[in-house]
Design a protein around this motif. Structure first.
Motif, PDB file in Angstrom:
ATOM      1  N   TYR A  27       0.847  -1.186   0.000  1.00  0.00           N
ATOM      2  CA  TYR A  27       0.000   0.000   0.000  1.00  0.00           C
ATOM      3  C   TYR A  27       0.883   1.236   0.000  1.00  0.00           C
ATOM      4  O   TYR A  27       2.100   1.166   0.255  1.00  0.00           O
ATOM      5  CB  TYR A  27      -0.893   0.024   1.252  1.00  0.00           C
ATOM      6  CG  TYR A  27      -2.135  -0.824   1.143  1.00  0.00           C
ATOM      7  CD1 TYR A  27      -3.401  -0.243   1.022  1.00  0.00           C
ATOM      8  CD2 TYR A  27      -2.043  -2.210   1.156  1.00  0.00           C
ATOM      9  CE1 TYR A  27      -4.546  -1.025   0.930  1.00  0.00           C
ATOM     10  CE2 TYR A  27      -3.188  -2.998   1.056  1.00  0.00           C
ATOM     11  CZ  TYR A  27      -4.430  -2.403   0.952  1.00  0.00           C
ATOM     12  OH  TYR A  27      -5.563  -3.158   0.857  1.00  0.00           O
ATOM     13  N   GLN A  28       0.260   2.368  -0.256  1.00  0.00           N
ATOM     14  CA  GLN A  28       0.925   3.667  -0.136  1.00  0.00           C
ATOM     15  C   GLN A  28       0.031   4.573   0.702  1.00  0.00           C
ATOM     16  O   GLN A  28      -1.190   4.608   0.500  1.00  0.00           O
ATOM     17  CB  GLN A  28       1.174   4.280  -1.507  1.00  0.00           C
ATOM     18  CG  GLN A  28       2.020   5.550  -1.455  1.00  0.00           C
ATOM     19  CD  GLN A  28       2.477   5.967  -2.851  1.00  0.00           C
ATOM     20  OE1 GLN A  28       1.908   5.543  -3.846  1.00  0.00           O
ATOM     21  NE2 GLN A  28       3.504   6.785  -2.925  1.00  0.00           N
ATOM     22  N   CYS A  45       3.947  -1.040   3.492  1.00  0.00           N
ATOM     23  CA  CYS A  45       3.386   0.261   3.114  1.00  0.00           C
ATOM     24  C   CYS A  45       4.473   1.322   3.053  1.00  0.00           C
ATOM     25  O   CYS A  45       5.250   1.488   4.004  1.00  0.00           O
ATOM     26  CB  CYS A  45       2.314   0.682   4.118  1.00  0.00           C
ATOM     27  SG  CYS A  45       1.438   2.207   3.666  1.00  0.00           S
ATOM     28  N   ARG A  76      -3.967   3.691  -0.112  1.00  0.00           N
ATOM     29  CA  ARG A  76      -4.423   3.014  -1.323  1.00  0.00           C
ATOM     30  C   ARG A  76      -3.457   1.896  -1.698  1.00  0.00           C
ATOM     31  O   ARG A  76      -2.251   1.984  -1.417  1.00  0.00           O
ATOM     32  CB  ARG A  76      -4.560   3.998  -2.476  1.00  0.00           C
ATOM     33  CG  ARG A  76      -3.266   4.615  -2.955  1.00  0.00           C
ATOM     34  CD  ARG A  76      -3.500   5.524  -4.167  1.00  0.00           C
ATOM     35  NE  ARG A  76      -2.278   5.939  -4.799  1.00  0.00           N
ATOM     36  CZ  ARG A  76      -1.571   7.001  -4.436  1.00  0.00           C
ATOM     37  NH1 ARG A  76      -1.961   7.751  -3.414  1.00  0.00           N
ATOM     38  NH2 ARG A  76      -0.459   7.311  -5.081  1.00  0.00           N
ATOM     39  N   PRO A  77      -3.989   0.835  -2.338  1.00  0.00           N
ATOM     40  CA  PRO A  77      -3.112  -0.260  -2.780  1.00  0.00           C
ATOM     41  C   PRO A  77      -2.057   0.270  -3.735  1.00  0.00           C
ATOM     42  O   PRO A  77      -2.312   1.196  -4.511  1.00  0.00           O
ATOM     43  CB  PRO A  77      -4.077  -1.220  -3.489  1.00  0.00           C
ATOM     44  CG  PRO A  77      -5.418  -0.912  -2.911  1.00  0.00           C
ATOM     45  CD  PRO A  77      -5.404   0.572  -2.632  1.00  0.00           C
ATOM     46  N   SER A  78      -0.864  -0.336  -3.686  1.00  0.00           N
ATOM     47  CA  SER A  78       0.248   0.131  -4.529  1.00  0.00           C
ATOM     48  C   SER A  78       1.059  -1.053  -5.040  1.00  0.00           C
ATOM     49  O   SER A  78       2.251  -1.193  -4.739  1.00  0.00           O
ATOM     50  CB  SER A  78       1.133   1.091  -3.728  1.00  0.00           C
ATOM     51  OG  SER A  78       2.166   1.615  -4.531  1.00  0.00           O
ATOM     52  N   GLN A 126      -0.486   8.519   1.955  1.00  0.00           N
ATOM     53  CA  GLN A 126      -0.079   9.908   1.722  1.00  0.00           C
ATOM     54  C   GLN A 126      -1.250  10.826   2.025  1.00  0.00           C
ATOM     55  O   GLN A 126      -2.374  10.584   1.566  1.00  0.00           O
ATOM     56  CB  GLN A 126       0.383  10.112   0.283  1.00  0.00           C
ATOM     57  CG  GLN A 126       0.900  11.522   0.003  1.00  0.00           C
ATOM     58  CD  GLN A 126       1.457  11.656  -1.404  1.00  0.00           C
ATOM     59  OE1 GLN A 126       1.254  10.797  -2.252  1.00  0.00           O
ATOM     60  NE2 GLN A 126       2.176  12.741  -1.641  1.00  0.00           N
ATOM     61  N   ASP A 161       3.257  -3.492  -7.451  1.00  0.00           N
ATOM     62  CA  ASP A 161       4.287  -3.253  -8.465  1.00  0.00           C
ATOM     63  C   ASP A 161       4.855  -4.593  -8.921  1.00  0.00           C
ATOM     64  O   ASP A 161       4.465  -5.653  -8.422  1.00  0.00           O
ATOM     65  CB  ASP A 161       5.376  -2.302  -7.947  1.00  0.00           C
ATOM     66  CG  ASP A 161       6.127  -2.841  -6.732  1.00  0.00           C
ATOM     67  OD1 ASP A 161       6.222  -4.081  -6.586  1.00  0.00           O
ATOM     68  OD2 ASP A 161       6.641  -2.042  -5.928  1.00  0.00           O
TER      69      ASP A 161
END
Length: 328
Positions: free
Chosen positions: A86-87, A203, A94-96, A89, A98
């Motif tokens: 997740y990220q 995260c 929100r899911p992140s 900010q 990669d």
């Protein structure tokens, strides 16, 4: 008499150099201030099981490191960790996902460095305070005033500020090391009786005292009766709170964690804080390693390259290569 080569520091860089030198037929002797090998790859033993308080994972880009990684995988001391990322900010989570392949030591981060050191001669709990030249060879003076030696060459595989002191006999190398700025990091581990109600396993965080958090026991091979989490503070926050008590740091970062994670966070049943004074270099360099072949003094570490685990390993290889080339 075969005069060994001294390696100061049993982290990834020092063990990388040691392995390359032994493979070339040389004898090494390793000195480490900690209780075991690992450096920032070390795992902290605790009531909640082993915890990765330092390096959280590593990646591989250089073909030489990729080849080494395949050997470690065959030995069973590393594994792929594919966390649900997740990220966070500005209060938004929100899911992140990669495509990055992330590796960890298995069943704990320190399994890798323990596999690297194998049965190489090492002295633990030994903080080297000075490197000095005798009539013909190098000697080490530890913090207890005991002398070690003789050694034909010395490889300093410690953070740059510590290397600067040990390289006093080579002023040019010492000056380079002294010019490297390294950031601190406060790390906190928390353990909960019941799993937190989140799918998050890692995260990346912005706009917070934290810049990273991870569910530690989501990593391969981790066995803990608790739901364990590791939090890393930002370099800036860590620097501003560098002398805060472990208890105060734990309380503040627990609060930041609770604000981010997006679910109810009970009071932890276990907590632990650790301060890394030299967690990572402030910027990348392209030295590979520092060397004074005529003197027989070398320095290596992640700070000589990228600040990453891969950079530490490559730097150790480079220090060994330069030393061996000078002997030809």
């Amino acid at each position: 008499m075969t005069v060994p080569i001294a390696i100061i520091g049993a982290g990834i860089a020092g063990l990388s150099a040691a392995g390359a030198l032994v493979k070339a037929g040389h004898t090494v002797h390793i000195f480490e201030k900690g209780k075991g090998p690992g450096g920032r790859m070390a795992s902290k033993r605790s009531n909640a099981g082993p915890l990765d308080l330092g390096a959280q994972y590593f990646t591989a880009r250089d073909r030489r490191f990729v080849a080494q990684l395949q050997q470690w995988q065959a030995q069973g001391c590393v594994a792929v960790w594919a966390p649900t990322l997740y990220q966070a900010q500005g209060g938004q989570l929100r899911p992140s996902p990669d495509e990055q392949t992330r590796w960890v030591g298995a069943p704990r981060m320190s399994a890798l460095t323990r596999a690297m050191i194998q049965d190489l001669p090492a002295v633990y709990g030994c903080r080297v305070a000075e490197v000095f030249r005798g009539k013909e060879y190098w000697h080490l003076l530890d913090a207890e005033g005991e002398s070690h030696g003789p050694f034909s060459h010395v490889v300093c595989a410690v953070p740059a500020p510590q290397a600067a002191t040990l390289l006093a006999a080579a002023p040019k190398l010492a000056a380079v090391a002294a010019g490297v700025k390294m950031h601190p990091t406060w790390a906190v581990a928390l353990g909960f009786d019941k799993p937190l109600q989140t799918s998050m396993q890692g995260c990346f965080v912005q706009d917070s005292p934290l810049d990273w958090l991870a569910c530690d026991h989501s990593k391969p091979g981790r066995d803990s009766s608790l739901d364990t989490w590791v939090l890393h503070a930002t370099s800036e926050w860590s620097r501003q709170h560098i002398d805060l008590s472990h208890e105060a740091v734990t309380e503040l970062l627990y609060g930041a964690f609770a604000e981010i994670i997006g679910c109810a966070v009970p009071v932890p049943t276990f907590s632990l804080a650790h301060r890394w004074l030299y967690a990572r270099p402030a910027s990348n360099h392209e030295w590979g390693a520092l060397a004074d072949g005529d003197l027989g003094l070398y320095a290596c570490g992640d700070w000589c390259l990228s600040g990453r685990v891969e950079g530490a390993w490559l730097s150790g290889q480079d220090a060994a290569r330069r030393l061996l080339e000078h002997l030809e």
